[in-house]
Design an enzyme around this catalytic site. Structure first.
Site, PDB file in Angstrom:
ATOM      1  CG  ASP A  32      -2.018   0.726   1.207  1.00 13.19           C
ATOM      2  OD1 ASP A  32      -1.757   2.085   0.627  1.00 13.19           O
ATOM      3  OD2 ASP A  32      -3.169   0.639   1.524  1.00 13.19           O
ATOM      4  CB  SER A  73      -6.436   2.036  -0.024  1.00 18.80           C
ATOM      5  OG  SER A  73      -5.040   2.663   0.104  1.00 18.80           O
ATOM      6  CB  THR A 126      -5.963  -3.127   0.735  1.00 17.39           C
ATOM      7  OG1 THR A 126      -5.429  -1.518   0.773  1.00 17.39           O
ATOM      8  CG2 THR A 126      -5.241  -3.809  -0.210  1.00 17.39           C
ATOM      9  CD  GLU A 239      -2.894  -3.514   2.711  1.00 16.37           C
ATOM     10  OE1 GLU A 239      -3.690  -3.951   3.456  1.00 16.37           O
ATOM     11  OE2 GLU A 239      -3.083  -2.355   2.053  1.00 16.37           O
ATOM     12  CG  ASP A 244      -1.093   4.555   2.571  1.00 23.45           C
ATOM     13  OD1 ASP A 244      -1.066   5.227   2.113  1.00 23.45           O
ATOM     14  OD2 ASP A 244      -2.044   4.408   3.654  1.00 23.45           O
ATOM     15  CG  HIS A 248      -1.153   8.549   5.134  1.00 22.15           C
ATOM     16  ND1 HIS A 248      -1.869   9.633   4.094  1.00 22.15           N
ATOM     17  CD2 HIS A 248      -1.597   7.406   4.559  1.00 22.15           C
ATOM     18  CE1 HIS A 248      -2.716   8.768   3.260  1.00 22.15           C
ATOM     19  NE2 HIS A 248      -2.515   7.507   3.443  1.00 22.15           N
ATOM     20  CG  ASP A 286      -2.976   0.843  -2.407  1.00 24.43           C
ATOM     21  OD1 ASP A 286      -1.940   1.394  -2.634  1.00 24.43           O
ATOM     22  OD2 ASP A 286      -3.897   0.935  -1.503  1.00 24.43           O
ATOM     23  CG  HIS A 287      -2.511   4.912  -3.318  1.00 25.01           C
ATOM     24  ND1 HIS A 287      -1.629   5.233  -2.283  1.00 25.01           N
ATOM     25  CD2 HIS A 287      -3.486   4.121  -3.002  1.00 25.01           C
ATOM     26  CE1 HIS A 287      -2.227   4.848  -1.195  1.00 25.01           C
ATOM     27  NE2 HIS A 287      -3.483   4.247  -1.554  1.00 25.01           N
TER      28      HIS A 287
HETATM   29 MG    MG Z   1      -4.483  -0.718   2.578  1.00 23.76          MG
HETATM   30 ZN    ZN Z   2      -3.233   5.807   2.496  1.00 19.57          ZN
END
Ligand code: MG
Ligand code: ZN
Length: 350
Positions: A32, A73, A126, A239, A244, A248, A286-287
């Protein structure tokens, strides 16, 4: 003429036999928020190496959702799991309000065994994209209920409280009568039950640098022992959720430690594919999160340094790494929904 006929007949049956070596295992690993800079930073922090270097095929995925260039997500999870672009925040429901079947559910129709591993809770956007259909990713209790009646056979993730400390006072763990719940990886390994879950945390699991157990590699190895039996093929989603969260937090150390945990699990999977060539392994994201730029660092000890442009996600394309059966179809540039299409093509060949 006759001999030509038999020659082609022999070729035909040889191919048929080759094709019948059994259905293809499909493994999707999602980091993620893991863009190219996160991979680069993790690789350098790992002594300038990553198991991603052993993948023969690399592509790029366009991550935008249906209403935003910058996805979340839920929308990107839905794109990969269900093959449709949707609104940010939506899980498993298309723009035309259709409840979509995920690749996990479609694999179940082919008698696959199914597994999910996450370093977040199991109800997070996710993993939820593979079994739930909800308008908002924040409907954790609804997502937990949908999980309790889902097609998942095995899981390792956090989030127990959404099952047994609910506002409707139901205890879903008691309702999930065909499940066995383990308290640790040993218990997970030892269970002979056909459906086994291990909640690694009541809520969200800790960051790995604060002592999260088990490692993603250990969880992956245990999951493979469950899924890889003689009875048939499996679908598995793993995952690395917290790469991720490091983005953040604009915290490079958080990102690199989580990436290295994820990378060790990739190494475990690569070994599996070498021993079980009847497998498709995909690693993607996912990004991207944070707009990380590696603008400095030390080459002597491979210490990356950099900065972030946002505390949110970005619209950058993300890499897709593939090996095994059907891997060649993952070369090029395509929408994230094509990841679903390509997995489905492999599934439908069985
Ligand atoms: Mg996720
Ligand atoms: Zn995020």
């Amino acid at each position: 003429m006759k001999s030509y006929f038999f020659f082609f007949l022999t070729l035909f049956f040889a191919n048929l036999h080759y094709g019948q070596e059994g259905p293809t295992n499909i493994i999707l690993m999602i980091g993620d928020g893991t863009g190219l800079s996160q991979i680069t930073a993790g690789m350098y922090a790992n002594g300038n190496k990553t198991h991603l270097e052993s993948f023969p095929v690399i592509g790029l995925s366009k991550t935008h959702s249906s209403n935003a260039l910058v996805t979340d997500s839920a929308a990107s999870g839905t794109a990969m799991a269900c093959g449709v672009k949707t609104l940010n925040g939506v899980v498993g429901i298309s723009m035309s309000n259709e409840y979509r079947s995920s690749i996990l559910e479609l694999s179940k129709e082919k008698d696959y065994k199914t597994g999910l591993i996450a370093t977040s809770s199991i109800v997070h956007a996710t993993p939820a994209s593979f079994y739930a259909n909800v308008i908002s990713r924040k409907q954790y209790e609804d997502i937990a209920f949908q999980f309790s009646i889902s097609e998942v056979d095995y899981f390792i993730a956090g989030g127990k409280k959404h099952f047994n400390r609910r506002s409707d006072r139901r205890n879903l763990l008691k309702e999930m009568t065909d499940w066995e719940f383990a308290n640790n990886l040993k218990g997970f390994d030892a269970s002979m039950n056909s459906r086994v879950g291990y909640f690694t945390n009541d809520d969200e699991p800790l960051p790995i640098r604060e002592g999260r157990k088990p490692s993603l590699q250990a969880a992956t190895a245990s999951m493979l022992k469950k899924l890889n039996n003689d009875e048939g093929a499996f679908f598995l989603m793993i995952e690395g959720s917290q790469i991720d969260w490091g983005g953040h937090a604009n915290d490079l150390g958080y990102i690199t430690t989580e990436f290295i945990d994820f990378d060790k699990a990739i190494g475990e999977m690569v070994q599996f594919v070498e021993k079980h060539p009847n497998t498709l392994l995909i690693v993607t994201a996912d990004h991207e999160t944070g707009g990380l730029g590696l603008s400095a660092g030390n080459v002597k000890n491979f210490t990356p340094k950099g900065g972030f442009v946002t505390g949110g996600h970005t619209a950058s394309m993300v890499p897709v790494f593939a090996m095994g059966v059907g891997a060649e179809t993952f070369a090029g540039i395509y929408e994230n929904t094509a990841i679903f299409d390509k997995m489905l093509a492999v599934l439908n060949k069985n």
